[in-house]
Design a protein around this motif. Sequence first.
Motif, PDB file in Angstrom:
ATOM      1  N   SER A   9       7.677  12.217 -10.243  1.00  0.00           N
ATOM      2  CA  SER A   9       8.295  11.080 -10.929  1.00  0.00           C
ATOM      3  C   SER A   9       9.443  10.517 -10.103  1.00  0.00           C
ATOM      4  N   THR A  10      10.255  11.415  -9.547  1.00  0.00           N
ATOM      5  CA  THR A  10      11.388  10.968  -8.735  1.00  0.00           C
ATOM      6  C   THR A  10      10.917  10.292  -7.467  1.00  0.00           C
ATOM      7  N   ALA A  11       9.883  10.883  -6.860  1.00  0.00           N
ATOM      8  CA  ALA A  11       9.390  10.345  -5.599  1.00  0.00           C
ATOM      9  C   ALA A  11       8.790   8.961  -5.779  1.00  0.00           C
ATOM     10  N   THR A  12       8.110   8.748  -6.906  1.00  0.00           N
ATOM     11  CA  THR A  12       7.491   7.434  -7.106  1.00  0.00           C
ATOM     12  C   THR A  12       8.494   6.422  -7.633  1.00  0.00           C
ATOM     13  N   GLY A  13       9.498   6.923  -8.365  1.00  0.00           N
ATOM     14  CA  GLY A  13      10.468   5.998  -8.941  1.00  0.00           C
ATOM     15  C   GLY A  13      11.486   5.501  -7.942  1.00  0.00           C
ATOM     16  N   THR A  14      11.888   6.356  -6.983  1.00  0.00           N
ATOM     17  CA  THR A  14      12.954   5.999  -6.050  1.00  0.00           C
ATOM     18  C   THR A  14      12.616   4.784  -5.197  1.00  0.00           C
ATOM     19  N   PRO A  15      11.420   4.703  -4.578  1.00  0.00           N
ATOM     20  CA  PRO A  15      11.105   3.493  -3.797  1.00  0.00           C
ATOM     21  C   PRO A  15      11.134   2.224  -4.641  1.00  0.00           C
ATOM     22  N   THR A  16      10.699   2.311  -5.897  1.00  0.00           N
ATOM     23  CA  THR A  16      10.715   1.132  -6.768  1.00  0.00           C
ATOM     24  C   THR A  16      12.152   0.685  -7.011  1.00  0.00           C
ATOM     25  N   ARG A  17      13.015   1.650  -7.323  1.00  0.00           N
ATOM     26  CA  ARG A  17      14.415   1.302  -7.557  1.00  0.00           C
ATOM     27  C   ARG A  17      15.044   0.734  -6.286  1.00  0.00           C
ATOM     28  N   ARG A  19      13.510  -0.879  -3.860  1.00  0.00           N
ATOM     29  CA  ARG A  19      13.008  -2.235  -3.640  1.00  0.00           C
ATOM     30  C   ARG A  19      13.735  -3.228  -4.545  1.00  0.00           C
ATOM     31  N   ARG A  20      13.958  -2.815  -5.794  1.00  0.00           N
ATOM     32  CA  ARG A  20      14.674  -3.699  -6.710  1.00  0.00           C
ATOM     33  C   ARG A  20      16.111  -3.916  -6.247  1.00  0.00           C
ATOM     34  N   ALA A  21      16.748  -2.845  -5.786  1.00  0.00           N
ATOM     35  CA  ALA A  21      18.127  -2.971  -5.295  1.00  0.00           C
ATOM     36  C   ALA A  21      18.178  -3.861  -4.068  1.00  0.00           C
ATOM     37  N   ASP A  22      17.205  -3.690  -3.156  1.00  0.00           N
ATOM     38  CA  ASP A  22      17.151  -4.527  -1.951  1.00  0.00           C
ATOM     39  C   ASP A  22      16.936  -5.989  -2.327  1.00  0.00           C
ATOM     40  N   ALA A  23      16.062  -6.230  -3.295  1.00  0.00           N
ATOM     41  CA  ALA A  23      15.796  -7.607  -3.726  1.00  0.00           C
ATOM     42  C   ALA A  23      17.043  -8.226  -4.337  1.00  0.00           C
ATOM     43  N   ARG A  24      17.749  -7.457  -5.170  1.00  0.00           N
ATOM     44  CA  ARG A  24      18.982  -7.971  -5.789  1.00  0.00           C
ATOM     45  C   ARG A  24      20.032  -8.271  -4.730  1.00  0.00           C
ATOM     46  N   GLN A  25      20.110  -7.369  -3.720  1.00  0.00           N
ATOM     47  CA  GLN A  25      21.063  -7.575  -2.636  1.00  0.00           C
ATOM     48  C   GLN A  25      20.724  -8.835  -1.848  1.00  0.00           C
ATOM     49  N   ASN A  26      19.446  -9.060  -1.593  1.00  0.00           N
ATOM     50  CA  ASN A  26      19.020 -10.258  -0.874  1.00  0.00           C
ATOM     51  C   ASN A  26      19.322 -11.524  -1.676  1.00  0.00           C
ATOM     52  N   ILE A  27      19.041 -11.481  -2.968  1.00  0.00           N
ATOM     53  CA  ILE A  27      19.305 -12.650  -3.824  1.00  0.00           C
ATOM     54  C   ILE A  27      20.794 -12.979  -3.818  1.00  0.00           C
ATOM     55  N   ASP A  28      21.633 -11.943  -3.965  1.00  0.00           N
ATOM     56  CA  ASP A  28      23.084 -12.173  -3.968  1.00  0.00           C
ATOM     57  C   ASP A  28      23.539 -12.766  -2.642  1.00  0.00           C
ATOM     58  N   ALA A  29      22.991 -12.242  -1.538  1.00  0.00           N
ATOM     59  CA  ALA A  29      23.368 -12.751  -0.215  1.00  0.00           C
ATOM     60  C   ALA A  29      22.923 -14.202  -0.031  1.00  0.00           C
TER      61      ALA A  29
END
Length: 208
Positions: A9-17, A19-29
């Motif tokens: 669960s952790t292994a599959t959830g971490t990449p998703t989180r 990716r979401r964090a990276d996307a949010r960071q890109n949007i903010d930038a």
Amino acid sequence: MADLRDTTSTATGTPTRRRRADARQNIDAILTAARVVLGRQPDAGMEEIAATAGVTRQTVYAHFPSRDALLATVVQTAAAEYAALLDDADLDTAPPAEALARFLAAGWEFMHRYPLLLTGAASSVPRPTSDDPHDVVPPRLERIIQRGQEGGEFDAALPATWLAAAVLGLHHTAAAQVAGGQLSAQEAQSLCLESTLRVCGAAAARAS
């Protein structure tokens, strides 16, 4: 067996989180870059915005399908920030003259962050779908003036709606003079506050 499920669960959830964090960071930038770049150059394209944000143009388009969509989001973000600035200023509890000063200071901070709204291109900027300053700002200013009139701090000879429109006109004129280089920001803020207090009859109310 339970340990294996937790690990999976952790292994599959971490990449998703991530990716979401990276996307949010890109949007903010991208939004920050658009605010800065369009403030300097209102007709700048997506390539200039992408370069300033440190992302590819394809990344910008992945989040904003067109320049108009990006601009609309910038405007909506600006409107929400302005509403938050006014909320944080405690305009309904501060003494009326102090509330007026805070109201104007919030406006100056807003315009400093979004200089695009002071340029000639402002007339082509879309209206936000919520927190529109055209709808939100005048009533809040009117309440300050009414409170001052009721408490005897401002002259009550003229309607608060008229005085609010006059104050906003002064603010826009001062901002235009800053944009045109006739006044420094500090000079404009000082003159605007003094003129606002005079328009509202603060000196006359104190003298009576």
